[in-house]
Design a protein around this motif. Structure first.
Motif, PDB file in Angstrom:
ATOM      1  N   THR A   1      44.758  29.296  54.205  1.00  0.00           N
ATOM      2  CA  THR A   1      44.715  30.738  53.914  1.00  0.00           C
ATOM      3  C   THR A   1      44.267  30.969  52.468  1.00  0.00           C
ATOM      4  N   GLY A   2      43.944  32.202  52.171  1.00  0.00           N
ATOM      5  CA  GLY A   2      43.475  32.537  50.822  1.00  0.00           C
ATOM      6  C   GLY A   2      41.971  32.436  50.765  1.00  0.00           C
ATOM      7  N   SER A   3      41.434  32.687  49.566  1.00  0.00           N
ATOM      8  CA  SER A   3      39.990  32.643  49.401  1.00  0.00           C
ATOM      9  C   SER A   3      39.634  31.366  48.639  1.00  0.00           C
ATOM     10  N   ASN A   4      38.763  30.550  49.194  1.00  0.00           N
ATOM     11  CA  ASN A   4      38.483  29.259  48.572  1.00  0.00           C
ATOM     12  C   ASN A   4      37.012  28.883  48.822  1.00  0.00           C
ATOM     13  N   GLU A   5      36.203  29.118  47.791  1.00  0.00           N
ATOM     14  CA  GLU A   5      34.757  28.919  47.902  1.00  0.00           C
ATOM     15  C   GLU A   5      34.418  27.460  48.237  1.00  0.00           C
TER      16      GLU A   5
ATOM     17  N   SER B   1      36.555  33.255  57.481  1.00  0.00           N
ATOM     18  CA  SER B   1      36.367  34.694  57.693  1.00  0.00           C
ATOM     19  C   SER B   1      37.498  35.514  57.094  1.00  0.00           C
ATOM     20  N   ARG B   2      37.194  36.781  56.821  1.00  0.00           N
ATOM     21  CA  ARG B   2      38.276  37.708  56.552  1.00  0.00           C
ATOM     22  C   ARG B   2      39.064  37.836  57.853  1.00  0.00           C
ATOM     23  N   MET B   3      40.410  37.896  57.732  1.00  0.00           N
ATOM     24  CA  MET B   3      41.222  37.924  58.945  1.00  0.00           C
ATOM     25  C   MET B   3      41.429  39.380  59.369  1.00  0.00           C
TER      26      MET B   3
ATOM     27  N   GLY C   1      26.344  39.297  59.201  1.00  0.00           N
ATOM     28  CA  GLY C   1      27.057  38.022  59.292  1.00  0.00           C
ATOM     29  C   GLY C   1      26.295  36.991  58.495  1.00  0.00           C
ATOM     30  N   LEU C   2      27.006  36.262  57.685  1.00  0.00           N
ATOM     31  CA  LEU C   2      26.341  35.235  56.874  1.00  0.00           C
ATOM     32  C   LEU C   2      26.721  33.837  57.339  1.00  0.00           C
ATOM     33  N   ASN C   3      27.974  33.674  57.748  1.00  0.00           N
ATOM     34  CA  ASN C   3      28.411  32.310  58.025  1.00  0.00           C
ATOM     35  C   ASN C   3      27.665  31.637  59.176  1.00  0.00           C
ATOM     36  N   GLN C   4      27.222  32.434  60.156  1.00  0.00           N
ATOM     37  CA  GLN C   4      26.446  31.798  61.230  1.00  0.00           C
ATOM     38  C   GLN C   4      25.104  31.311  60.685  1.00  0.00           C
TER      39      GLN C   4
ATOM     40  N   ILE D   1      32.404  38.710  41.138  1.00  0.00           N
ATOM     41  CA  ILE D   1      33.585  39.140  41.912  1.00  0.00           C
ATOM     42  C   ILE D   1      33.173  39.291  43.369  1.00  0.00           C
ATOM     43  N   LYS D   2      34.042  38.815  44.287  1.00  0.00           N
ATOM     44  CA  LYS D   2      33.632  38.822  45.698  1.00  0.00           C
ATOM     45  C   LYS D   2      34.818  38.976  46.634  1.00  0.00           C
ATOM     46  N   THR D   3      34.661  39.828  47.668  1.00  0.00           N
ATOM     47  CA  THR D   3      35.606  39.767  48.796  1.00  0.00           C
ATOM     48  C   THR D   3      34.875  39.397  50.083  1.00  0.00           C
ATOM     49  N   GLY D   4      33.577  39.711  50.175  1.00  0.00           N
ATOM     50  CA  GLY D   4      32.863  39.441  51.436  1.00  0.00           C
ATOM     51  C   GLY D   4      31.368  39.352  51.241  1.00  0.00           C
ATOM     52  N   GLY D   5      30.657  39.529  52.355  1.00  0.00           N
ATOM     53  CA  GLY D   5      29.207  39.331  52.371  1.00  0.00           C
ATOM     54  C   GLY D   5      28.432  40.254  51.437  1.00  0.00           C
ATOM     55  N   LEU D   6      28.952  41.457  51.190  1.00  0.00           N
ATOM     56  CA  LEU D   6      28.269  42.384  50.278  1.00  0.00           C
ATOM     57  C   LEU D   6      28.016  41.716  48.919  1.00  0.00           C
ATOM     58  N   ALA D   7      29.017  40.989  48.449  1.00  0.00           N
ATOM     59  CA  ALA D   7      28.885  40.329  47.143  1.00  0.00           C
ATOM     60  C   ALA D   7      27.774  39.274  47.172  1.00  0.00           C
ATOM     61  N   ASP D   8      27.675  38.550  48.286  1.00  0.00           N
ATOM     62  CA  ASP D   8      26.617  37.537  48.409  1.00  0.00           C
ATOM     63  C   ASP D   8      25.240  38.198  48.344  1.00  0.00           C
ATOM     64  N   VAL D   9      25.118  39.315  49.045  1.00  0.00           N
ATOM     65  CA  VAL D   9      23.834  40.031  49.070  1.00  0.00           C
ATOM     66  C   VAL D   9      23.504  40.539  47.663  1.00  0.00           C
TER      67      VAL D   9
ATOM     68  N   GLN E   1      37.832  42.996  63.450  1.00  0.00           N
ATOM     69  CA  GLN E   1      36.374  42.966  63.622  1.00  0.00           C
ATOM     70  C   GLN E   1      35.853  41.567  63.910  1.00  0.00           C
ATOM     71  N   LYS E   2      36.500  40.575  63.319  1.00  0.00           N
ATOM     72  CA  LYS E   2      35.966  39.209  63.407  1.00  0.00           C
ATOM     73  C   LYS E   2      36.390  38.485  64.690  1.00  0.00           C
ATOM     74  N   GLY E   3      37.105  39.188  65.584  1.00  0.00           N
ATOM     75  CA  GLY E   3      37.422  38.613  66.889  1.00  0.00           C
ATOM     76  C   GLY E   3      38.724  37.838  66.948  1.00  0.00           C
TER      77      GLY E   3
HETATM   78  P1  ADP Z   1      31.987  40.072  55.819  1.00  0.00           P
HETATM   79  O1  ADP Z   1      31.158  40.594  54.703  1.00  0.00           O
HETATM   80  O2  ADP Z   1      32.183  41.026  56.949  1.00  0.00           O
HETATM   81  O3  ADP Z   1      33.287  39.505  55.352  1.00  0.00           O
HETATM   82  P2  ADP Z   1      29.924  38.030  56.143  1.00  0.00           P
HETATM   83  O4  ADP Z   1      29.740  36.966  57.162  1.00  0.00           O
HETATM   84  O5  ADP Z   1      28.778  38.937  55.906  1.00  0.00           O
HETATM   85  O6  ADP Z   1      31.234  38.834  56.517  1.00  0.00           O
HETATM   86  O7  ADP Z   1      30.266  37.348  54.727  1.00  0.00           O
HETATM   87  C1  ADP Z   1      31.465  36.686  54.493  1.00  0.00           C
HETATM   88  C2  ADP Z   1      31.347  35.886  53.219  1.00  0.00           C
HETATM   89  O8  ADP Z   1      32.657  35.673  52.688  1.00  0.00           O
HETATM   90  C3  ADP Z   1      30.777  34.510  53.450  1.00  0.00           C
HETATM   91  O9  ADP Z   1      30.099  34.076  52.280  1.00  0.00           O
HETATM   92  C4  ADP Z   1      32.032  33.656  53.682  1.00  0.00           C
HETATM   93  O10 ADP Z   1      31.824  32.293  53.423  1.00  0.00           O
HETATM   94  C5  ADP Z   1      32.978  34.282  52.701  1.00  0.00           C
HETATM   95  N1  ADP Z   1      34.403  34.130  53.047  1.00  0.00           N
HETATM   96  C6  ADP Z   1      35.094  34.772  54.002  1.00  0.00           C
HETATM   97  N2  ADP Z   1      36.382  34.394  53.984  1.00  0.00           N
HETATM   98  C7  ADP Z   1      36.507  33.479  53.002  1.00  0.00           C
HETATM   99  C8  ADP Z   1      37.601  32.713  52.470  1.00  0.00           C
HETATM  100  N3  ADP Z   1      38.816  32.834  52.973  1.00  0.00           N
HETATM  101  N4  ADP Z   1      37.356  31.884  51.432  1.00  0.00           N
HETATM  102  C9  ADP Z   1      36.106  31.775  50.912  1.00  0.00           C
HETATM  103  N5  ADP Z   1      35.040  32.464  51.357  1.00  0.00           N
HETATM  104  C10 ADP Z   1      35.239  33.309  52.382  1.00  0.00           C
END
Ligand code: ADP
Length: 483
Positions: free
Chosen positions: A359-363, A305-307, A386-389, A14-22, A310-312
């Protein structure tokens, strides 16, 4: 060393952001460094039980978790991370985790994570797992360090357990009304004015974590310094200042098995620096499905990015006319705040050959945008790591970033006047729309000189931010906390 890694979201479950990746990568690396690591997360009904082969933990009978004076039926489930023997344990409590979203604004949000914090400790007791370190992540786990020192201190299984609390984003604090003291069985003495859990007459899960953990870390060295200041500390800078002697910054790594253009199955064509032509094929295909005309000489600028502010996004919205005047195309993937989405949707509609918003979340699309783009835009107001950079560097997608937090620690600014620069991206300092556009212009100008661009791509693609280095630093920190 026994490590319990607790997180409210974990890849691949389950994932919303970078915490899940870590949380989905670091524990696996800790294991290869010799730790017996177990990961704990809530069993949200959103998790696909079948796909992840999640089963009831054998030999562990159902139990109750007491929250707000009521016993809630609970149980323990488990699986292993794909292709590993690292176990993930899921705290099941349907009263709290059978919801349509992971996080919510519902009135029992505090109770949901009281349940998780207690549930983790209840689970360890039943598993007879005696952790040397409980590694807590963000406010959702903030009560664990307190519970270990007080509510569960009677249990000898936690006799030598220490806690590390990692801040992934200080902007999210989990502040709840005073009733939370009772709901969480917290000693009311802690809730006096300036008490260790009190925050402007609310109970702060983040502050609780910061006050009771044996050690604190955050996800880059620059952010570790920034959160000690009023500008970036989210109000907690004075608390952190008092705990500065146990505050550390360890940069997140990335999982190069998942984020690597050489092996990425999501791509139309895999590539490496030596086969960089493959990158253009991804650009061609993504632009085709996005309805934007492909050109080798016009850069594609990507953003995932999450919209949230913070993300500018405010800079982007303020400068959108100037951005559209630049000789570049844009493809963004984002989910979140309605006001930004509405605005950018309008732009996507008005300039279909210049700007596309998904829009939406799409890996899969996230991977494809990383591969297809020439430039990656990340103008964050603040950025813990930040992970995407970092993904972008690996994909030869040159980042344009603001110099803050982890962005400052991972992207080296190019001096475009030098023929042979060792930079990996374009960095601007002030959180200012005009500065962002200037940095984009610098990048676009250098892009037109493909020989120089290749050199920057080579610099970027050869950077190594693998988890091995960071995992080693965590092991060293765990040892320090233990001793
Ligand atoms: P944060 O945790 O603040 O959202 P990070 O850069 O640490 O920012 O991590 C964001 C993670 O979420 C990255 O793996 C990024 O690819 C992913 N992500 C963000 N938005 C989306 C989206 N709309 N669809 C798929 N993956 C997303």
């Amino acid at each position: 060393m026994n490590i319990a890694f607790c997180s409210s979201e974990v890849v691949p479950f389950i994932k919303t952001g970078g915490l899940a990746d870590v949380a989905g990568a670091l524990p696996l690396k800790l294991k290869t460094h010799g730790a017996d690591v177990r990961v704990f997360l809530p069993l949200y009904s959103l998790i696909d039980y079948r796909k992840h082969k999640i089963k009831k933990s054998p030999g562990i009978a159902d139990f109750y978790i007491k929250v707000n004076g009521k016993n809630h039926a609970a149980g323990l489930f488990e699986t292993v991370f794909p292709d590993t023997d690292v176990k993930a344990y899921f705290i099941d409590c349907p009263d709290y985790f059978q919801r349509e979203t992971i996080y919510s604004n519902e009135s029992d949000e505090a109770e949901r994570f009281i349940c998780f914090c207690k549930g983790v400790l209840e689970a360890m007791q039943r598993l007879k797992f005696s952790p040397d370190i409980i590694h807590c992540n963000d406010w959702q786990t903030g009560l664990i360090p307190l519970y270990i020192k007080e509510n569960y201190a009677w249990d000898s299984i936690f006799k030598s357990t220490k806690t590390l609390f990692t801040i992934h984003n200080i902007g999210y604090q989990g502040n709840f009304p005073p009733e939370t003291v009772k709901a969480g069985d917290i000693n009311p003495d802690h809730f006096g004015p300036m008490g260790p859990i009190e925050w402007y007459e609310q109970v702060s899960f983040l502050k609780t974590g910061l006050m009771f953990a044996d050690s604190i870390s955050t996800v880059s060295q620059t952010y570790a310094k920034e959160i000690l200041t009023e500008e970036f500390g989210g109000g907690m800078h004075e608390i952190l200042e008092k705990r500065q002697d146990v505050l550390y910054g360890i940069l997140n790594g990335i999982d190069y098995n998942v984020w690597n253009p050489e092996f990425d199955d999501h791509l139309w064509e895999k590539y490496s620096f030596d086969k960089i032509e493959g990158k253009a094929e991804n650009k061609k295909q993504l632009m085709k499905i996005s309805g934007i005309e492909f050109s080798e000489t016009v850069p594609l600028i990507g953003l995932i990015s999450r919209m949230v502010s913070q993300k500018g996004f405010d800079l982007i919205i303020e400068q959108i006319d100037k951005m559209l005047e630049l000789d570049a195309k844009y493809i963004f993937l984002s989910a979140g705040d309605g006001k930004y989405e509405k605005f950018l949707r309008g732009i996507s509609f008005e300039y279909p050959d210049k700007f596309k918003l998904y829009t939406g979340s799409n890996e899969e699309l996230a991977h494809r945008i990383e591969a297809a783009s020439d430039i990656y835009l990340m103008p964050s107001m603040y950025e813990p790591c930040g992970l995407n950079q970092i993904y972008s560097l690996k994909y030869g997608t040159i980042p344009v970033v603001r110099k803050t937090g982890g962005l400052a620690d991972t992207v080296i600014d190019c001096d475009e006047k030098k023929k042979n620069c060792n930079g990996t991206g374009f960095v601007f300092e002030k959180f200012d729309g005009k500065e962002m556009v200037k940095a984009l212009k610098r990048a676009i100008k250098v892009f037109k000189d493909q020989t120089r661009w290749r050199k920057i791509q080579k610099n970027a693609m050869s950077m190594d931010f693998s988890w091995d280095i960071s995992a080693q630093k965590y092991i060293e920190l765990y040892n320090k906390i233990k001793s």
